[in-house]
Design a protein around this motif. Structure first.
Motif, PDB file in Angstrom:
ATOM      1  N   VAL A 174      47.519 -42.913 -42.231  1.00 43.13           N
ATOM      2  CA  VAL A 174      46.237 -42.794 -41.552  1.00 43.13           C
ATOM      3  C   VAL A 174      45.822 -44.151 -41.011  1.00 43.13           C
ATOM      4  O   VAL A 174      45.927 -45.167 -41.702  1.00 43.13           O
ATOM      5  CB  VAL A 174      45.137 -42.284 -42.520  1.00 43.13           C
ATOM      6  CG1 VAL A 174      43.774 -42.322 -41.849  1.00 43.13           C
ATOM      7  CG2 VAL A 174      45.438 -40.867 -42.960  1.00 43.13           C
ATOM      8  N   ALA A 175      45.369 -44.169 -39.775  1.00 38.78           N
ATOM      9  CA  ALA A 175      44.779 -45.372 -39.194  1.00 38.78           C
ATOM     10  C   ALA A 175      43.363 -45.036 -38.734  1.00 38.78           C
ATOM     11  O   ALA A 175      43.158 -44.025 -38.058  1.00 38.78           O
ATOM     12  CB  ALA A 175      45.617 -45.872 -38.022  1.00 38.78           C
ATOM     13  N   ARG A 176      42.423 -45.866 -39.138  1.00 40.43           N
ATOM     14  CA  ARG A 176      41.036 -45.713 -38.705  1.00 40.43           C
ATOM     15  C   ARG A 176      40.688 -46.958 -37.904  1.00 40.43           C
ATOM     16  O   ARG A 176      40.639 -48.066 -38.429  1.00 40.43           O
ATOM     17  CB  ARG A 176      40.113 -45.547 -39.911  1.00 40.43           C
ATOM     18  CG  ARG A 176      40.467 -44.311 -40.726  1.00 40.43           C
ATOM     19  CD  ARG A 176      39.810 -44.305 -42.083  1.00 40.43           C
ATOM     20  NE  ARG A 176      38.394 -44.041 -42.005  1.00 40.43           N
ATOM     21  CZ  ARG A 176      37.610 -43.901 -43.081  1.00 40.43           C
ATOM     22  NH1 ARG A 176      38.116 -44.005 -44.297  1.00 40.43           N
ATOM     23  NH2 ARG A 176      36.325 -43.661 -42.939  1.00 40.43           N
ATOM     24  N   ALA A 177      40.454 -46.768 -36.604  1.00 45.82           N
ATOM     25  CA  ALA A 177      40.267 -47.900 -35.697  1.00 45.82           C
ATOM     26  C   ALA A 177      38.861 -47.934 -35.117  1.00 45.82           C
ATOM     27  O   ALA A 177      38.366 -46.918 -34.604  1.00 45.82           O
ATOM     28  CB  ALA A 177      41.288 -47.827 -34.567  1.00 45.82           C
ATOM     29  N   LEU A 178      38.231 -49.086 -35.210  1.00 43.67           N
ATOM     30  CA  LEU A 178      36.963 -49.331 -34.525  1.00 43.67           C
ATOM     31  C   LEU A 178      37.304 -50.069 -33.240  1.00 43.67           C
ATOM     32  O   LEU A 178      37.806 -51.193 -33.260  1.00 43.67           O
ATOM     33  CB  LEU A 178      36.018 -50.169 -35.396  1.00 43.67           C
ATOM     34  CG  LEU A 178      34.651 -50.473 -34.791  1.00 43.67           C
ATOM     35  CD1 LEU A 178      33.869 -49.179 -34.545  1.00 43.67           C
ATOM     36  CD2 LEU A 178      33.853 -51.405 -35.691  1.00 43.67           C
ATOM     37  N   VAL A 179      37.061 -49.401 -32.112  1.00 49.19           N
ATOM     38  CA  VAL A 179      37.493 -49.906 -30.814  1.00 49.19           C
ATOM     39  C   VAL A 179      36.375 -50.731 -30.162  1.00 49.19           C
ATOM     40  O   VAL A 179      35.186 -50.411 -30.305  1.00 49.19           O
ATOM     41  CB  VAL A 179      37.918 -48.722 -29.913  1.00 49.19           C
ATOM     42  CG1 VAL A 179      38.216 -49.173 -28.494  1.00 49.19           C
ATOM     43  CG2 VAL A 179      39.147 -48.041 -30.506  1.00 49.19           C
ATOM     44  N   LYS A 180      36.759 -51.763 -29.458  1.00 48.53           N
ATOM     45  CA  LYS A 180      35.794 -52.631 -28.782  1.00 48.53           C
ATOM     46  C   LYS A 180      35.020 -51.859 -27.714  1.00 48.53           C
ATOM     47  O   LYS A 180      35.557 -50.929 -27.107  1.00 48.53           O
ATOM     48  CB  LYS A 180      36.520 -53.807 -28.136  1.00 48.53           C
ATOM     49  CG  LYS A 180      37.225 -54.732 -29.104  1.00 48.53           C
ATOM     50  CD  LYS A 180      38.045 -55.781 -28.358  1.00 48.53           C
ATOM     51  CE  LYS A 180      38.848 -56.658 -29.310  1.00 48.53           C
ATOM     52  NZ  LYS A 180      39.711 -57.614 -28.578  1.00 48.53           N
ATOM     53  N   PRO A 181      33.768 -52.247 -27.470  1.00 49.09           N
ATOM     54  CA  PRO A 181      32.985 -51.595 -26.404  1.00 49.09           C
ATOM     55  C   PRO A 181      33.729 -51.680 -25.068  1.00 49.09           C
ATOM     56  O   PRO A 181      34.283 -52.719 -24.713  1.00 49.09           O
ATOM     57  CB  PRO A 181      31.690 -52.428 -26.373  1.00 49.09           C
ATOM     58  CG  PRO A 181      31.566 -53.001 -27.743  1.00 49.09           C
ATOM     59  CD  PRO A 181      32.981 -53.280 -28.190  1.00 49.09           C
ATOM     60  N   GLY A 182      33.754 -50.550 -24.364  1.00 52.84           N
ATOM     61  CA  GLY A 182      34.395 -50.501 -23.056  1.00 52.84           C
ATOM     62  C   GLY A 182      35.899 -50.292 -23.096  1.00 52.84           C
ATOM     63  O   GLY A 182      36.545 -50.206 -22.039  1.00 52.84           O
ATOM     64  N   HIS A 183      36.482 -50.209 -24.294  1.00 53.23           N
ATOM     65  CA  HIS A 183      37.936 -50.077 -24.415  1.00 53.23           C
ATOM     66  C   HIS A 183      38.380 -48.695 -24.891  1.00 53.23           C
ATOM     67  O   HIS A 183      39.581 -48.472 -25.054  1.00 53.23           O
ATOM     68  CB  HIS A 183      38.480 -51.137 -25.375  1.00 53.23           C
ATOM     69  CG  HIS A 183      38.509 -52.519 -24.795  1.00 53.23           C
ATOM     70  ND1 HIS A 183      39.673 -53.159 -24.436  1.00 53.23           N
ATOM     71  CD2 HIS A 183      37.494 -53.383 -24.498  1.00 53.23           C
ATOM     72  CE1 HIS A 183      39.396 -54.357 -23.953  1.00 53.23           C
ATOM     73  NE2 HIS A 183      38.079 -54.525 -23.988  1.00 53.23           N
ATOM     74  N   ALA A 184      37.447 -47.784 -25.119  1.00 54.67           N
ATOM     75  CA  ALA A 184      37.804 -46.481 -25.689  1.00 54.67           C
ATOM     76  C   ALA A 184      38.761 -45.693 -24.789  1.00 54.67           C
ATOM     77  O   ALA A 184      39.740 -45.119 -25.263  1.00 54.67           O
ATOM     78  CB  ALA A 184      36.552 -45.659 -25.975  1.00 54.67           C
ATOM     79  N   ASP A 185      38.496 -45.681 -23.490  1.00 51.22           N
ATOM     80  CA  ASP A 185      39.333 -44.892 -22.580  1.00 51.22           C
ATOM     81  C   ASP A 185      40.772 -45.385 -22.597  1.00 51.22           C
ATOM     82  O   ASP A 185      41.714 -44.584 -22.608  1.00 51.22           O
ATOM     83  CB  ASP A 185      38.776 -44.952 -21.156  1.00 51.22           C
ATOM     84  CG  ASP A 185      37.507 -44.132 -20.984  1.00 51.22           C
ATOM     85  OD1 ASP A 185      37.208 -43.321 -21.888  1.00 51.22           O
ATOM     86  OD2 ASP A 185      36.815 -44.305 -19.964  1.00 51.22           O
ATOM     87  N   HIS A 186      40.966 -46.713 -22.592  1.00 48.40           N
ATOM     88  CA  HIS A 186      42.319 -47.264 -22.610  1.00 48.40           C
ATOM     89  C   HIS A 186      43.003 -46.978 -23.941  1.00 48.40           C
ATOM     90  O   HIS A 186      44.196 -46.627 -23.984  1.00 48.40           O
ATOM     91  CB  HIS A 186      42.293 -48.777 -22.350  1.00 48.40           C
ATOM     92  CG  HIS A 186      43.655 -49.385 -22.274  1.00 48.40           C
ATOM     93  ND1 HIS A 186      44.236 -50.051 -23.330  1.00 48.40           N
ATOM     94  CD2 HIS A 186      44.579 -49.395 -21.264  1.00 48.40           C
ATOM     95  CE1 HIS A 186      45.447 -50.460 -22.984  1.00 48.40           C
ATOM     96  NE2 HIS A 186      45.678 -50.087 -21.738  1.00 48.40           N
ATOM     97  N   PHE A 187      42.247 -47.101 -25.034  1.00 50.48           N
ATOM     98  CA  PHE A 187      42.799 -46.824 -26.363  1.00 50.48           C
ATOM     99  C   PHE A 187      43.281 -45.374 -26.455  1.00 50.48           C
ATOM    100  O   PHE A 187      44.377 -45.100 -26.955  1.00 50.48           O
ATOM    101  CB  PHE A 187      41.730 -47.094 -27.425  1.00 50.48           C
ATOM    102  CG  PHE A 187      42.183 -46.845 -28.833  1.00 50.48           C
ATOM    103  CD1 PHE A 187      43.013 -47.744 -29.488  1.00 50.48           C
ATOM    104  CD2 PHE A 187      41.782 -45.697 -29.513  1.00 50.48           C
ATOM    105  CE1 PHE A 187      43.435 -47.515 -30.800  1.00 50.48           C
ATOM    106  CE2 PHE A 187      42.200 -45.453 -30.817  1.00 50.48           C
ATOM    107  CZ  PHE A 187      43.030 -46.371 -31.449  1.00 50.48           C
TER     108      PHE A 187
END
Length: 217
Positions: free
Chosen positions: A116-129
């Motif tokens: 399991v990986a739980r990732a907090l993504v940087k603002p503005g980067h969700a679409d790329h992630f």
């Protein structure tokens, strides 16, 4: 959309056997409408951490369980006295991570090992992630021997909090594919998207596996 509940409990060494036994009470989930399965085990990284993963067909089924059944099961248990702390997170599936098994019920039935990986993504980067998960990680996982299937999900409460849940036939299969992870991380430029990431690797306890009564088909 399918709901995924992630529960982590910190358990002292002297209470691990008690927690193990009490966790078996959740077999009572089997007959509930909309219940898809539950698995769990002890974290490889921290053997004092128990990790439980529960799957529900949709939010309505999950909420019915919480409103009408959850407390009744706990009433007949001493489990809350066996752990030092508990963390509960709820995620909604965005898309599957395809593997050899097509149904999540069959994935949970056959899985021996979970990453399991739980990732907090940087603002503005969700679409790329999200795009990197679909175009790079999903094909990489799907092609791996012993990969059963998994899920990519988004937190119901925390903004930009993502869950990647993957199931394997056993730990050996995962160790083989893990050698390719650095190349995938480099290709997806993960460090540019992710603010914080937490991972768990769990060998599943057979006694904690709970499957729905209607797990055929």
């Amino acid at each position: 959309m399918m709901m995924i509940k992630v529960i982590t409990c910190k358990v002292s060494e002297e209470r691990k056997e008690d927690f193990f036994e009490e966790q078996k009470i959740w077999k009572a989930l089997s007959p509930l409408n909309g219940f898809l399965g539950q698995v769990g085990g002890w974290s490889d990284q921290d053997p004092s951490t128990a990790c439980i993963f529960a799957f529900w067909e949709n939010e309505e089924a999950y909420q019915y369980f919480m409103d009408n059944v959850h407390d009744e099961i706990l009433l007949h248990s001493n489990q809350s006295s066996t752990y030092k702390s508990i963390d509960v997170s709820l995620y909604e599936e965005s898309f599957t991570v395809p593997g050899s098994e097509k149904k999540i019920t069959h994935v949970l039935e056959k899985a021996k090992y979970v990453r399991v990986a739980r990732a907090l993504v940087k603002p503005g980067h969700a679409d790329h992630f999200i795009d990197m998960q679909k175009t790079i990680w999903n094909p990489g996982m799907s092609a791996a021997e012993g990969f059963l299937g998994g899920s990519f999900a988004i937190s119901k409460k925390r903004v930009r909090d993502f869950l990647v849940f993957t199931c394997w036939g056993n730990e050996r299969f995962h160790q083989i594919v893990e050698k390719h992870f650095p190349a995938l991380v480099k290709e997806t430029k993960m460090q540019t998207d992710v603010q914080e990431i937490m991972g768990e690797e769990v060998v599943l306890e057979e006694a904690w596996r709970v499957l729905p009564f209607n797990n055929g088909g």
